[in-house]
Design a protein around this motif. Structure first.
Motif, mmCIF file in Angstrom:
data_model
loop_
_atom_site.group_PDB
_atom_site.id
_atom_site.type_symbol
_atom_site.label_atom_id
_atom_site.label_comp_id
_atom_site.label_asym_id
_atom_site.label_seq_id
_atom_site.Cartn_x
_atom_site.Cartn_y
_atom_site.Cartn_z
ATOM 1 N N LEU A 279 0.810 -1.231 0.000
ATOM 2 C CA LEU A 279 0.000 0.000 0.000
ATOM 3 C C LEU A 279 0.837 1.272 0.000
ATOM 4 O O LEU A 279 2.055 1.244 0.204
ATOM 5 C CB LEU A 279 -1.024 0.002 1.132
ATOM 6 N N GLY A 280 0.149 2.402 -0.252
ATOM 7 C CA GLY A 280 0.787 3.712 -0.226
ATOM 8 C C GLY A 280 0.156 4.551 0.872
ATOM 9 O O GLY A 280 -1.019 4.379 1.192
ATOM 10 N N CYS A 281 0.957 5.458 1.451
ATOM 11 C CA CYS A 281 0.406 6.244 2.556
ATOM 12 C C CYS A 281 1.258 7.488 2.798
ATOM 13 O O CYS A 281 2.288 7.683 2.152
ATOM 14 C CB CYS A 281 0.366 5.396 3.820
ATOM 15 N N GLY A 282 0.837 8.301 3.741
ATOM 16 C CA GLY A 282 1.636 9.469 4.092
ATOM 17 C C GLY A 282 0.868 10.446 4.943
ATOM 18 O O GLY A 282 -0.296 10.220 5.294
ATOM 19 N N VAL A 283 1.563 11.543 5.257
ATOM 20 C CA VAL A 283 0.943 12.632 6.014
ATOM 21 C C VAL A 283 0.314 13.577 4.991
ATOM 22 O O VAL A 283 0.969 13.972 4.021
ATOM 23 C CB VAL A 283 2.023 13.353 6.859
ATOM 24 N N GLY A 299 -3.136 15.326 9.534
ATOM 25 C CA GLY A 299 -3.830 14.086 9.165
ATOM 26 C C GLY A 299 -2.938 13.125 8.414
ATOM 27 O O GLY A 299 -1.843 13.474 7.957
ATOM 28 N N TYR A 300 -3.395 11.901 8.331
ATOM 29 C CA TYR A 300 -2.702 10.922 7.481
ATOM 30 C C TYR A 300 -3.687 10.279 6.530
ATOM 31 O O TYR A 300 -4.912 10.331 6.752
ATOM 32 C CB TYR A 300 -1.942 9.874 8.315
ATOM 33 N N ALA A 301 -3.154 9.672 5.462
ATOM 34 C CA ALA A 301 -3.998 9.006 4.466
ATOM 35 C C ALA A 301 -3.275 7.758 3.971
ATOM 36 O O ALA A 301 -2.056 7.648 4.084
ATOM 37 C CB ALA A 301 -4.293 9.937 3.302
ATOM 38 N N PHE A 302 -4.060 6.841 3.469
ATOM 39 C CA PHE A 302 -3.454 5.656 2.850
ATOM 40 C C PHE A 302 -4.393 5.111 1.777
ATOM 41 O O PHE A 302 -5.584 5.454 1.745
ATOM 42 C CB PHE A 302 -3.144 4.576 3.895
ATOM 43 N N GLY A 303 -3.847 4.298 0.887
ATOM 44 C CA GLY A 303 -4.662 3.698 -0.165
ATOM 45 C C GLY A 303 -4.110 2.333 -0.525
ATOM 46 O O GLY A 303 -2.896 2.133 -0.556
ATOM 47 N N LEU A 304 -5.022 1.383 -0.752
ATOM 48 C CA LEU A 304 -4.562 0.025 -1.093
ATOM 49 C C LEU A 304 -5.442 -0.574 -2.182
ATOM 50 O O LEU A 304 -6.585 -0.154 -2.381
ATOM 51 C CB LEU A 304 -4.574 -0.865 0.151
ATOM 52 N N GLY A 305 -4.901 -1.556 -2.890
ATOM 53 C CA GLY A 305 -5.639 -2.251 -3.943
ATOM 54 C C GLY A 305 -6.160 -3.585 -3.433
ATOM 55 O O GLY A 305 -5.388 -4.427 -2.991
ATOM 56 N N VAL A 306 -7.479 -3.746 -3.506
ATOM 57 C CA VAL A 306 -8.096 -4.959 -2.944
ATOM 58 C C VAL A 306 -7.692 -6.216 -3.729
ATOM 59 O O VAL A 306 -7.410 -7.266 -3.146
ATOM 60 C CB VAL A 306 -9.642 -4.836 -2.924
ATOM 61 N N GLU A 307 -7.637 -6.108 -5.069
ATOM 62 C CA GLU A 307 -7.268 -7.268 -5.882
ATOM 63 C C GLU A 307 -5.861 -7.750 -5.549
ATOM 64 O O GLU A 307 -5.596 -8.955 -5.516
ATOM 65 C CB GLU A 307 -7.354 -6.939 -7.379
#
Ligand code: DAH
Length: 333
Positions: A279-283, A299-307
């Motif tokens: 996954l990817g993430c950051g402030v 704040g922080y955020a993240f994103g991931l691919g379910v497949e």
């Protein structure tokens, strides 16, 4: 009469079908049948012969009727058997219609991801699949002509509408419509012009966003939750944060887990590195807060691919097999 008697006996042996039997019945006892004509000829005889001939004719008729009924029975049975043989239905052929239903593997993995975050008191947000340029790019610190836009092969409509290329625009929409504190995930489908072993034009992401007053949210919070989350999903793996770049976060990181196939020893799947990027993430970048008019927040955020998660969890090597709707493949999960 003797000749007729012989004919009757012989003929029944040669009859093979109901049709032939009916023709023969008409030939013997129909309106103009042989036996019927004999009966009508009785009236030309004198009283004495009439009686004895009538007796013989009746005997002949009853012989005919007995043989006729026997033959009819046999032919009916034969024809029924032939029909059953011909119209036989192999009910086992339709086995799959009777199997029980099951969740799609992507839905199952997504449900597990959502379970984790809901238990960690995140709420769920969604956004439109047809997005505008502002939410998908501009507000995420991806101005026009920014080279990072090329990373995402976008499907465009007229008037700068597009199919969202990631779930990150839901970050913007959530901040536009909510006040602090924000603690959400946004699962959903996203679209890119891609098609190979590890890419399909439609796939699923889960976005995460946590925002609160300045100083309340740090990279340490992000690190804790993602490590805990990845162990919940993948079991006993090692987790590593690697510095990276995303326009909407600063600092940014990509997160790797120790390879689930070789346990970090190095294999083909992890390109002999022992690590898999998940996954990817950051402030959250200050320009993103600026775009939605937020001040003095962190704040922080993240994103991931379910497949990608599903492929690693189930050791599937062609992502497209999730979407070919072949029940023989899907029901294995
Ligand atoms: N939107 C990125 C992508 O589709 C994934 C991502 C990376 C989302 C980092 C984030 C983040 O929220 O902080 O590749």
């Amino acid at each position: 009469m003797e000749k007729l008697d012989n004919e009757i006996q012989r003929s029944f042996d040669t009859i093979k079908t109901m049709e032939q039997l009916e023709t023969f019945r008409i030939h013997i006892i129909g309106k103009k049948g042989k036996l019927t004509t004999y009966f009508s000829a009785l009236r030309d005889l004198d009283e004495v012969s009439k009686k004895s001939v009538a007796q013989k004719l009746n005997a002949l008729k009853s012989t005919f009727e007995t043989l006729y009924e026997e033959k009819k029975q046999i032919l009916t049975t034969l024809e029924l058997n032939a029909k059953l043989e011909q119209e036989y239905i192999d009910v086992s052929l339709f086995n799959t219609l009777h199997s029980r239903s099951f969740g799609h593997p992507i839905t199952q993995v997504l449900d597990r991801i959502i379970d984790y975050f809901v238990n960690m008191s995140f709420s769920i947000q969604s956004g439109p699949l047809v997005e505008d340029d502002f939410h998908n790019f501009e507000a995420l610190n991806l101005p026009k002509f920014h080279p990072a836009r090329d990373m995402q092969d976008t499907f465009y409509f007229k008037d700068s509408f597009l199919l969202r290329t990631h779930t990150s625009p839901v970050q913007i929409r959530t901040m536009e419509s909510h006040s602090l504190p924000i603690r959400v995930i946004a699962p959903g489908s996203v679209f890119r012009r891609d098609y190979d072993l590890t890419h399909s034009p439609m796939f699923h992401q889960v976005e995460g966003l946590v925002v609160d007053e300045a100083g309340k949210i740090s990279f340490a919070n992000l690190k804790f939750i993602l490590e805990d989350f990845l162990r919940y999903i993948f079991g006993d793996v090692r987790v590593r944060f690697r510095a990276s770049f995303f326009p909407f976060t600063e600092p940014s990181a990509e997160v790797d887990i120790s390879c689930v196939f070789c346990d970090g020893a190095g294999c083909r799947v992890c390109s002999h590195t022992g690590w898999l990027e998940v996954l990817g993430c950051g402030v959250v970048h200050s320009n993103v807060f600026k775009a939605v008019g937020y001040e003095n927040v962190s704040g922080y955020a993240f994103g991931l691919g379910v497949e990608r998660f599903a492929m690693l969890l189930h050791r599937v090597n062609d992502l497209r097999s999730f979407f070919e709707t072949d029940l023989r493949v899907l029901e294995q999960f």
